[in-house]
Design a protein around this motif. Structure first.
Motif, short mmCIF file in Angstrom:
data_model
loop_
_atom_site.label_atom_id
_atom_site.label_comp_id
_atom_site.label_asym_id
_atom_site.label_seq_id
_atom_site.Cartn_x
_atom_site.Cartn_y
_atom_site.Cartn_z
N GLN A 192 12.66 2.17 -8.41
CA GLN A 192 13.54 3.37 -8.70
C GLN A 192 14.02 3.29 -10.09
N LEU A 193 14.12 4.31 -10.97
CA LEU A 193 14.39 4.44 -12.18
C LEU A 193 15.70 4.96 -12.25
N TYR A 194 16.96 4.30 -13.02
CA TYR A 194 18.08 4.77 -13.28
C TYR A 194 18.20 4.94 -14.68
N ALA A 195 18.50 6.27 -15.02
CA ALA A 195 18.27 6.53 -16.68
C ALA A 195 19.41 7.47 -17.07
N ASP A 196 19.78 7.34 -18.18
CA ASP A 196 20.43 8.71 -18.75
C ASP A 196 19.78 9.80 -18.94
N THR A 197 19.47 10.80 -18.00
CA THR A 197 18.36 11.65 -18.21
C THR A 197 18.77 12.72 -19.24
N ALA A 198 19.98 12.91 -19.67
CA ALA A 198 20.50 13.72 -20.78
C ALA A 198 19.84 13.46 -22.04
N ASP A 228 0.88 -1.36 -0.10
CA ASP A 228 -0.07 -0.06 0.06
C ASP A 228 0.83 1.37 0.03
N ASP A 229 2.04 1.16 0.50
CA ASP A 229 2.85 2.33 0.70
C ASP A 229 3.95 2.21 -0.34
N PHE A 230 3.50 1.63 -1.26
CA PHE A 230 4.88 1.36 -2.40
C PHE A 230 5.38 2.75 -2.97
N LEU A 231 6.65 2.94 -2.95
CA LEU A 231 7.36 4.27 -3.27
C LEU A 231 7.82 4.04 -4.73
N LEU A 232 7.52 4.83 -5.85
CA LEU A 232 8.07 4.96 -7.08
C LEU A 232 8.80 6.19 -7.06
N SER A 233 10.13 5.92 -7.45
CA SER A 233 11.17 7.33 -7.58
C SER A 233 11.47 7.31 -9.02
N VAL A 234 11.54 8.65 -9.55
CA VAL A 234 11.79 8.91 -11.05
C VAL A 234 12.83 10.17 -10.65
N PRO A 235 14.04 10.09 -11.33
CA PRO A 235 14.86 11.22 -11.32
C PRO A 235 14.01 12.62 -11.59
N THR A 236 14.30 13.43 -10.71
CA THR A 236 13.58 14.95 -10.92
C THR A 236 14.17 15.69 -12.20
N SER A 237 15.10 15.29 -12.69
CA SER A 237 15.83 16.05 -13.50
C SER A 237 14.88 15.54 -15.07
N LEU A 238 14.07 14.48 -14.95
CA LEU A 238 13.13 14.11 -16.12
C LEU A 238 12.18 15.10 -15.88
N PRO A 239 11.36 15.44 -17.13
CA PRO A 239 10.31 16.28 -17.19
C PRO A 239 9.10 15.71 -16.57
N TYR A 240 9.22 14.48 -16.12
CA TYR A 240 7.95 13.62 -15.63
C TYR A 240 8.48 12.62 -14.29
N GLY A 241 9.73 13.66 -13.65
CA GLY A 241 10.35 13.00 -12.64
C GLY A 241 9.49 13.30 -11.40
N GLY A 242 9.91 12.45 -10.19
CA GLY A 242 9.52 13.00 -8.80
C GLY A 242 8.97 11.57 -8.20
N GLU A 243 8.33 11.69 -7.16
CA GLU A 243 7.88 10.34 -6.29
C GLU A 243 6.34 10.11 -6.21
N PHE A 244 6.05 9.05 -6.31
CA PHE A 244 4.84 8.50 -6.52
C PHE A 244 4.46 7.31 -5.25
N THR A 245 3.61 7.43 -4.64
CA THR A 245 3.44 6.76 -3.44
C THR A 245 1.93 5.96 -3.76
N GLY A 246 2.03 4.67 -3.64
CA GLY A 246 0.61 3.87 -3.55
C GLY A 246 0.45 3.36 -5.05
N PRO A 247 -0.35 2.43 -5.03
CA PRO A 247 -0.93 1.65 -6.17
C PRO A 247 -1.40 2.47 -7.31
N GLU A 248 -2.38 3.39 -6.64
CA GLU A 248 -3.03 4.24 -7.71
C GLU A 248 -1.99 5.15 -8.39
N ALA A 249 -1.27 5.74 -7.66
CA ALA A 249 -0.01 6.80 -8.31
C ALA A 249 0.69 5.91 -9.41
N PHE A 250 0.93 4.58 -8.76
CA PHE A 250 1.91 3.73 -9.90
C PHE A 250 0.96 3.38 -11.18
#
Length: 280
Positions: free
Chosen positions: A262-268, A173-195
């Motif tokens: 957690q996403l690890y990406a070449d944000t450039a 229920d408290d699943f945490l999705l983390s995407v680099p904030t340097s991406l235009p769609y980055g941020g943290e998203f909590t819970g299944p519905e945010a996922f």
């Protein structure tokens, strides 16, 4: 059902071959609880000079009816089950086609499910996971824990087919999705519905991409995590030119559930070709 190869002397009647085939199938159903409709067998017939064997080693004298059964299974069912299988097979062969016990040799090999594919390039482990997850859908009680094979299958479906139905019940229920904030769609998203919101479309949506697709290079399972390596093919809206780039997702697990990603990406690759936008 385990895969079976049967080797015997050439020249046996169709009725004899059918009876031998039926005997091994019935033995597998009786002792391994196999599905009677799940039958895969190959029968090999050999000329006399193509069979070289001892007439007396570890058994009563063997005749020209010597028959070998090679059974490949994807589950180690234990010595007791294998012993009962051999005894039942010998009995059914004597009662049916009339093969004497001294003429029956059995070789049982156990391989992992991911070393076998029934069809379509789908590994046996994926097929088993899909069947288990589909069966769980028919039950009123929700699953509280999932196997590594089931999680692997669900992650593959998520990235290759955007299939959310299998993976959402696996999220805590408290699943945490983390995407680099340097991406235009980055941020943290909590819970299944945010996922669900993040993965329901392409990352960043139409503001960032004209098209976006992923293929799974491999999924590696650790003691408490999964590593998903992807190759992405996309066309940024800003340039209209196709890009091929790689990234990696790390999913952590606990007690048979997924707890974070957690996403690890070449944000450039993205930030130099796409305008700023909002993530899902």
């Amino acid at each position: 059902m385990p895969f079976v190869e049967i080797s015997l002397a050439r020249g046996k009647s169709a009725e004899h071959l059918e009876a031998v085939s039926r005997s091994v199938r019935d033995a597998l159903v009786a002792e391994l609880k196999a599905d009677p409709e799940d039958i895969f067998q190959l029968i090999h017939q050999h000329d006399p000079h193509e069979r070289v064997f001892s007439r007396t080693f570890r058994g009563d004298p063997r005749s020209d009816d010597w028959t070998v059964f090679r059974i490949t299974d994807t589950a180690d069912r234990g010595t007791g089950v294998r012993r009962r299988l051999c005894k039942t097979l010998v009995r059914l062969l004597r009662e049916g086609p009339g093969v004497e016990p001294a003429d029956v040799s059995v070789l049982i090999t156990v391989i992992p499910p991911d070393s076998f594919s029934f069809a379509g390039g789908v590994l046996g482990s994926d097929a088993e996971a899909a069947e288990a997850l589909e069966a769980a859908r028919d039950k009123s009680a929700a699953r509280t824990a999932y196997t590594g094979a089931e999680m692997t299958y669900a992650l593959s479906g998520l990235f290759e087919r955007r299939d959310l139905d299998l993976i959402l019940p696996m999220l805590r229920d408290d699943f945490l999705l983390s995407v680099p904030t340097s991406l235009p769609y980055g941020g943290e998203f909590t819970g299944p519905e945010a996922f669900r919101g993040f993965f329901s479309g392409v990352p960043g949506g139409a503001e960032v991409w004209e098209s976006f697709s992923s293929s799974v290079d491999q999924i590696l399972e650790g003691d408490d995590h999964f590593t998903v390596q992807l190759t992405n093919t996309a066309v940024p809206k800003a340039t209209g030119k196709k890009l091929v780039f790689h990234n990696l997702w790390l999913f952590e697990t606990a007690d048979g559930t997924l707890v974070s990603g957690q996403l690890y990406a070449d944000t450039a690759v993205v930030t130099t070709t796409a305008p700023a936008g909002k993530g899902p």
